[in-house]
Every structure is written in structure tokens, then in C-alpha cells.
Design a protein around this motif. Structure first.
Motif, PDB file in Angstrom:
ATOM      1  N   UNK A  94      -3.573  58.716  11.478  1.00 12.57           N
ATOM      2  CA  UNK A  94      -3.053  57.350  11.527  1.00 12.57           C
ATOM      3  C   UNK A  94      -4.211  56.496  10.927  1.00 12.57           C
ATOM      4  N   UNK A  95      -5.417  56.968  11.306  1.00 15.07           N
ATOM      5  CA  UNK A  95      -6.735  56.297  10.754  1.00 15.07           C
ATOM      6  C   UNK A  95      -6.704  56.230   9.310  1.00 15.07           C
ATOM      7  N   UNK A  96      -6.109  57.437   8.745  1.00 10.49           N
ATOM      8  CA  UNK A  96      -6.353  57.402   7.259  1.00 10.49           C
ATOM      9  C   UNK A  96      -5.332  56.544   6.551  1.00 10.49           C
ATOM     10  N   UNK A  97      -4.221  56.011   7.468  1.00 13.38           N
ATOM     11  CA  UNK A  97      -3.125  55.019   6.805  1.00 13.38           C
ATOM     12  C   UNK A  97      -3.854  53.704   6.941  1.00 13.38           C
ATOM     13  N   UNK A  98      -4.462  53.483   8.191  1.00 11.42           N
ATOM     14  CA  UNK A  98      -4.989  52.130   8.498  1.00 11.42           C
ATOM     15  C   UNK A  98      -6.518  52.032   7.549  1.00 11.42           C
ATOM     16  N   UNK A  99      -6.847  53.047   7.168  1.00 15.11           N
ATOM     17  CA  UNK A  99      -8.221  52.979   6.404  1.00 15.11           C
ATOM     18  C   UNK A  99      -9.371  52.334   7.113  1.00 15.11           C
ATOM     19  N   UNK A 100      -9.181  52.186   8.105  1.00 11.13           N
ATOM     20  CA  UNK A 100     -10.296  51.539   9.311  1.00 11.13           C
ATOM     21  C   UNK A 100     -11.458  52.005   9.149  1.00 11.13           C
ATOM     22  N   UNK A 137      -2.910  45.913  17.806  1.00 12.77           N
ATOM     23  CA  UNK A 137      -1.494  46.339  17.704  1.00 12.77           C
ATOM     24  C   UNK A 137      -0.771  45.171  16.714  1.00 12.77           C
ATOM     25  N   UNK A 138       0.390  45.843  16.027  1.00 14.53           N
ATOM     26  CA  UNK A 138       1.081  44.710  15.274  1.00 14.53           C
ATOM     27  C   UNK A 138       2.658  45.351  15.437  1.00 14.53           C
ATOM     28  N   UNK A 139       3.334  44.447  16.282  1.00 16.15           N
ATOM     29  CA  UNK A 139       4.862  44.916  16.396  1.00 16.15           C
ATOM     30  C   UNK A 139       5.956  44.264  15.315  1.00 16.15           C
ATOM     31  N   UNK A 140       6.723  44.900  15.135  1.00 13.66           N
ATOM     32  CA  UNK A 140       7.961  44.442  14.301  1.00 13.66           C
ATOM     33  C   UNK A 140       9.463  45.018  15.089  1.00 13.66           C
ATOM     34  N   UNK A 141      10.142  43.944  15.344  1.00 11.83           N
ATOM     35  CA  UNK A 141      11.444  43.997  15.945  1.00 11.83           C
ATOM     36  C   UNK A 141      12.295  45.342  14.921  1.00 11.83           C
ATOM     37  N   UNK A 142      12.042  45.328  13.755  1.00  7.97           N
ATOM     38  CA  UNK A 142      13.047  46.477  12.888  1.00  7.97           C
ATOM     39  C   UNK A 142      12.040  47.860  12.866  1.00  7.97           C
ATOM     40  N   UNK A 154      -4.886  46.781  10.537  1.00  5.21           N
ATOM     41  CA  UNK A 154      -6.345  47.066  10.307  1.00  5.21           C
ATOM     42  C   UNK A 154      -6.992  46.108   9.366  1.00  5.21           C
ATOM     43  N   UNK A 155      -7.905  45.198   9.584  1.00  3.51           N
ATOM     44  CA  UNK A 155      -8.851  44.426   8.738  1.00  3.51           C
ATOM     45  C   UNK A 155     -10.051  44.894   8.594  1.00  3.51           C
ATOM     46  N   UNK A 156     -10.516  45.064   7.407  1.00  9.30           N
ATOM     47  CA  UNK A 156     -12.183  45.544   7.200  1.00  9.30           C
ATOM     48  C   UNK A 156     -12.657  44.829   5.997  1.00  9.30           C
ATOM     49  N   UNK A 157     -13.853  44.938   5.929  1.00  9.40           N
ATOM     50  CA  UNK A 157     -14.496  44.263   5.108  1.00  9.40           C
ATOM     51  C   UNK A 157     -15.477  45.283   4.232  1.00  9.40           C
ATOM     52  N   UNK A 178       3.088  51.225   9.952  1.00 11.75           N
ATOM     53  CA  UNK A 178       4.134  51.799  11.238  1.00 11.75           C
ATOM     54  C   UNK A 178       4.430  53.318  10.812  1.00 11.75           C
ATOM     55  N   UNK A 179       4.434  54.136  12.067  1.00  9.17           N
ATOM     56  CA  UNK A 179       4.737  55.580  11.727  1.00  9.17           C
ATOM     57  C   UNK A 179       6.321  55.546  12.494  1.00  9.17           C
ATOM     58  N   UNK A 180       7.233  55.971  12.000  1.00 11.58           N
ATOM     59  CA  UNK A 180       8.622  56.018  12.492  1.00 11.58           C
ATOM     60  C   UNK A 180       8.780  57.680  12.836  1.00 11.58           C
ATOM     61  N   UNK A 181      10.021  58.064  13.301  1.00 17.55           N
ATOM     62  CA  UNK A 181      10.021  59.626  13.225  1.00 17.55           C
ATOM     63  C   UNK A 181      10.058  60.317  12.094  1.00 17.55           C
ATOM     64  N   UNK A 182      10.640  59.656  10.859  1.00 19.80           N
ATOM     65  CA  UNK A 182      10.647  60.256   9.591  1.00 19.80           C
ATOM     66  C   UNK A 182       9.855  59.607   8.547  1.00 19.80           C
ATOM     67  N   UNK A 183       9.288  58.290   8.829  1.00 16.45           N
ATOM     68  CA  UNK A 183       8.698  57.611   7.752  1.00 16.45           C
ATOM     69  C   UNK A 183       7.260  57.044   8.084  1.00 16.45           C
ATOM     70  N   UNK A 184       6.130  56.919   7.031  1.00 15.62           N
ATOM     71  CA  UNK A 184       5.104  56.086   7.250  1.00 15.62           C
ATOM     72  C   UNK A 184       5.423  55.051   6.404  1.00 15.62           C
TER      73      UNK A 184
END
Length: 112
Positions: free
Chosen positions: A26-32, A45-50, A57-60, A76-82
Motif C-alpha cells: 500500500x505504501x508504494x501506491x500512496x508513495x508516502x 483515512x479517505x472513505x468513499x461510498x462506492x 497521502x499528501x507529500x512535498x 483504495x484496495x478492493x478485493x480485485x482492484x487497486x
């Protein structure tokens, strides 16, 4: 056809919908942990209804010519998707001002 005013402030938002890869942390996807950081990343955390529970992740980072770039990833990481939404700009006030707009856009994404 849309021809934007290229002299007006603008931003690019990328959206990636990829098959989930458990070999990618996950840290590679957020690139934090992306270097060369000029301050610690803000990860919340950042939630979405869908899409459910996600991360923002915000970085400078320091870019060429000693420019500072503000980059934000919504992930987001779902069972099948990133799913990753990202934007970056060296126009720091614009990048910060657009955050609520991109938050709203990111929350509209839903699985096909």
C-alpha cells in the motif's frame, strides 16, 4: 473538443484502475515514502461510498531546479482492484485549493 486557456491555472488529475497486486505494498501506491521529501507526508483515512475505506497521502518533494512539488494520492484496495487517483503541482497554493475539488471527484469513482 475542449481547448483550455493555457495561461489560466490548471492541474492534471490521473486515475488508475488496476488489477489488485498483493506483491505491491500500500505504501508504494500512496508513495508516502517517495524521496526526496522536504517534510513528512500527511496520510489520512479517505472513505468513499462506492469504494469503501481508502487512504489519502499528501507529500512535498524536491524536484529539479530546487522546485517543491505537492503531490497527493487517493488510494483504495478492493478485493480485485487497486484504484489510485493522483495529482501533483509545483503551484502550491493551487494544489492546496484544488484538494476539495479532487476529493469530491475521487468520491464519485465506482466499480464498473
Amino acid at each position: 473538443m475542449h481547448l483550455p486557456n493555457i495561461t489560466a491555472p490548471h492541474a492534471i488529475v490521473d486515475v488508475y484502475d488496476m488489477p489488485r497486486r498483493d506483491d505491491v505494498a500500500l505504501i508504494d501506491l500512496t508513495r508516502e515514502n517517495r524521496e526526496p521529501a522536504v517534510r513528512e507526508a500527511e496520510v489520512v483515512p479517505f472513505d468513499s461510498e462506492h469504494l469503501g475505506a481508502g487512504v489519502k497521502s499528501t507529500r512535498w518533494v524536491r524536484a529539479e531546479a530546487d522546485r517543491i512539488v505537492r503531490a497527493t494520492n487517493w488510494v483504495w484496495r478492493t478485493a480485485e482492484r487497486d484504484i489510485v487517483v493522483l495529482t501533483a503541482s509545483s503551484d502550491l497554493p493551487l494544489a492546496e485549493a484544488l484538494d476539495p475539488v479532487v476529493d469530491e471527484l475521487a468520491r464519485t469513482i465506482r466499480p464498473a
